[in-house]
Design a protein around this motif. Structure first.
Motif, PDB file in Angstrom:
ATOM      1  N   LYS A  91       0.771  -1.018  -0.046  1.00  0.00           N
ATOM      2  CA  LYS A  91       0.079   0.005  -0.047  1.00  0.00           C
ATOM      3  C   LYS A  91       0.841   1.374  -0.003  1.00  0.00           C
ATOM      4  O   LYS A  91       0.321   2.580   0.105  1.00  0.00           O
ATOM      5  CB  LYS A  91      -1.064  -0.044   1.103  1.00  0.00           C
ATOM      6  N   ILE A  92       2.173   0.903   0.014  1.00  0.00           N
ATOM      7  CA  ILE A  92       3.112   2.187   0.196  1.00  0.00           C
ATOM      8  C   ILE A  92       4.022   2.478  -1.035  1.00  0.00           C
ATOM      9  O   ILE A  92       4.603   1.534  -1.410  1.00  0.00           O
ATOM     10  CB  ILE A  92       4.015   1.935   1.500  1.00  0.00           C
ATOM     11  N   THR A  93       3.953   3.716  -1.220  1.00  0.00           N
ATOM     12  CA  THR A  93       4.817   4.220  -2.449  1.00  0.00           C
ATOM     13  C   THR A  93       5.870   5.258  -1.806  1.00  0.00           C
ATOM     14  O   THR A  93       5.055   6.379  -1.179  1.00  0.00           O
ATOM     15  CB  THR A  93       4.002   4.870  -3.611  1.00  0.00           C
ATOM     16  N   ASN A  94       7.149   4.927  -1.751  1.00  0.00           N
ATOM     17  CA  ASN A  94       8.174   6.064  -1.341  1.00  0.00           C
ATOM     18  C   ASN A  94       8.795   6.645  -2.476  1.00  0.00           C
ATOM     19  O   ASN A  94       8.977   6.261  -3.443  1.00  0.00           O
ATOM     20  CB  ASN A  94       9.075   5.084  -0.258  1.00  0.00           C
ATOM     21  N   MET A  95       9.103   7.936  -2.212  1.00  0.00           N
ATOM     22  CA  MET A  95       9.495   8.904  -3.204  1.00  0.00           C
ATOM     23  C   MET A  95      10.601   9.472  -2.906  1.00  0.00           C
ATOM     24  O   MET A  95      10.672  10.185  -1.681  1.00  0.00           O
ATOM     25  CB  MET A  95       8.458   9.858  -3.760  1.00  0.00           C
ATOM     26  N   ALA A  96      11.763   9.817  -3.651  1.00  0.00           N
ATOM     27  CA  ALA A  96      12.628  10.791  -3.680  1.00  0.00           C
ATOM     28  C   ALA A  96      12.040  12.112  -4.424  1.00  0.00           C
ATOM     29  O   ALA A  96      11.216  12.134  -5.144  1.00  0.00           O
ATOM     30  CB  ALA A  96      13.963  10.329  -4.473  1.00  0.00           C
ATOM     31  N   TRP A  97      13.124  13.269  -4.105  1.00  0.00           N
ATOM     32  CA  TRP A  97      12.804  14.547  -4.679  1.00  0.00           C
ATOM     33  C   TRP A  97      12.651  14.381  -6.108  1.00  0.00           C
ATOM     34  O   TRP A  97      13.548  13.714  -6.815  1.00  0.00           O
ATOM     35  CB  TRP A  97      13.724  15.473  -4.449  1.00  0.00           C
ATOM     36  N   TRP A  98      11.853  15.117  -6.935  1.00  0.00           N
ATOM     37  CA  TRP A  98      11.482  14.973  -8.482  1.00  0.00           C
ATOM     38  C   TRP A  98      11.030  13.553  -8.959  1.00  0.00           C
ATOM     39  O   TRP A  98      10.933  13.697 -10.193  1.00  0.00           O
ATOM     40  CB  TRP A  98      13.156  15.306  -9.202  1.00  0.00           C
ATOM     41  N   GLU A  99      10.811  12.650  -8.086  1.00  0.00           N
ATOM     42  CA  GLU A  99      10.098  11.686  -8.688  1.00  0.00           C
ATOM     43  C   GLU A  99       8.589  11.769  -8.902  1.00  0.00           C
ATOM     44  O   GLU A  99       7.990  12.631  -7.949  1.00  0.00           O
ATOM     45  CB  GLU A  99      10.250  10.214  -7.825  1.00  0.00           C
ATOM     46  N   GLU A 100       8.012  11.126  -9.646  1.00  0.00           N
ATOM     47  CA  GLU A 100       6.502  11.333  -9.994  1.00  0.00           C
ATOM     48  C   GLU A 100       5.739   9.845  -9.782  1.00  0.00           C
ATOM     49  O   GLU A 100       6.368   8.922 -10.147  1.00  0.00           O
ATOM     50  CB  GLU A 100       6.482  11.917 -11.432  1.00  0.00           C
ATOM     51  N   THR A 101       4.786  10.025  -9.585  1.00  0.00           N
ATOM     52  CA  THR A 101       3.777   8.847  -9.383  1.00  0.00           C
ATOM     53  C   THR A 101       2.260   9.202 -10.044  1.00  0.00           C
ATOM     54  O   THR A 101       1.923  10.460  -9.798  1.00  0.00           O
ATOM     55  CB  THR A 101       3.602   8.001  -8.160  1.00  0.00           C
TER      56      THR A 101
END
Length: 385
Positions: free
Chosen positions: A213-223
């Motif tokens: 259920k979790i999406t982790n993201m770095a700066w400038w990434e998109e989902t």
């Protein structure tokens, strides 16, 4: 004399034993107390380093020179302070019932925007037909324990159980005034998806949130979710939930965009060049939710002063803004209304429309002029009378 030294040695042994017991208790507490959250594994850190330029293998960093604390002292009197009020108001903030209470299963039209502010930085953004809950904090005490910490001075307009089904629960960072263990534990069954900065997922996993259920993201990434694009963008801040995890998780601001609108949420951030970089990539925004409170000259890089917040809105090309990070929690020494009043004063000079809804009032973004009542002034006047 021998007897005296014998007594001293016993006292010393008892003292050492007490220190050892207390140290053991603290160690166990830090290791086992669930609200502190989880930690990244070696494999996690390797992945963060591959995805995030601002991760050095152990900690995340801001793009510019950054210190959490400064040795500067507040001038007396402070020439920048607008309000003469205490940090905590002496009256109860009025609250409104959100629109979703009437029919929690009703979805807004895909082209419409609805925003409900719960105080501080807790928001429900309804966009592209989705319910997006941002930084929900409803606990009375902002702390890992219930018996110590900053107490709310305004009550949430709803309980967690009254919130609608949540398509996305989004977190800006892991500080206690943005990530509430009690809320996550209670709301998880009605959340479809979590979107968080790198590292914050480990807190959720420790609290039994399913990894899928979790999406982790770095700066400038998109989902993308059902046609809505969410971008993780820079902020200037720091992170941590106990004494040994400072800056081991990422902090972020957020872009929400579809074919109709482009919306921005600042998270917590000091003023910096990242605002221009965000505008360079995404262009003008229709609406900005911008932090404006809990500032101090002793942490000038951690939070923006209200005038800097307005400058950031201007850089982002928005004509309408909602000041957040005020109205519920005391984290600084300025008057409880200082942040919003200074924000309004600076915004007026820039011809910026500022909406200031009641806590719990649902804003319809197509009619922002209906949500510009400065309601706290009326309540303050009634108290003074």
């Amino acid at each position: 004399m021998v007897k005296f030294f014998h007594i001293l040695s016993i006292i010393g042994i008892v003292f050492i034993a007490l220190v050892a017991i207390v140290s053991l208790f603290v160690f166990i507490f830090l290791k086992t107390w669930k609200p502190f959250g989880g930690k990244a594994s070696k494999a996690d850190r390797k992945l963060y380093a591959a995805r995030a330029e601002n991760f050095d293998g152990k900690k995340f960093h801001n793009e510019e020179d950054f210190k959490t604390l400064s040795m500067a002292k507040n001038p007396e009197p402070d020439p920048l302070t607008f309000s003469k009020n205490f940090p905590r108001p002496d009256f109860d903030f009025p609250v409104k019932k959100p629109d979703f209470l009437e029919n929690p299963e009703k979805r807004i039209a895909v082209e419409d925007i609805r925003i409900t502010w719960f105080g501080h930085s807790s928001l429900l953004l309804q966009m592209h037909g989705l319910n997006i809950l941002i930084d929900p904090v409803f606990s009375e005490v902002i702390s890992p324990v219930s018996w110590a910490g900053s107490h709310r001075f305004s009550r949430p307009p709803v309980t967690v159980s009254e919130l609608p089904e949540i398509d996305i629960l989004l977190l800006s960072h892991d500080h206690y005034d943005h990530l509430d263990y009690n809320v996550i534990r209670e709301i998880d069954s009605k959340v479809k998806k979590y979107i968080v900065p790198l590292g914050v997922e480990n807190h959720l996993k420790r609290w039994k949130v399913r990894s899928d259920k979790i999406t982790n993201m770095a700066w400038w990434e998109e989902t993308e979710t059902e046609g809505l694009t969410i971008a993780c963008t820079p902020a200037q801040h720091f992170s941590g939930r106990h004494i040994s995890d400072n800056m081991t998780t990422l902090w972020a601001s957020w872009v929400f965009k579809d074919e109709y609108h482009q919306i921005f949420e600042s998270g917590d951030s000091g003023f910096g060049s990242h605002w221009q970089k965000i505008h360079d990539k995404y262009g003008d925004f229709d609406f900005v939710m911008m932090e404006c409170g809990q500032y101090d000259v002793q942490w000038p890089r951690v939070h923006s002063f209200p005038e800097q917040s307005v400058e950031a809105v201007k850089i982002l090309g928005a004509k309408t803004a909602l000041p957040i990070h005020w109205g519920a929690i005391i984290l600084s020494r300025h008057g409880w209304d200082d942040s919003v009043e200074r924000f309004l004063l600076a915004a007026e000079k820039e011809n910026l429309t500022v909406i200031t809804p009641y806590i719990g009032q649902t804003v319809k973004l197509e009619t922002p002029s209906l949500f510009t009542e400065r309601w706290w002034r009326r309540n303050l006047i009634s108290i003074l009378r």
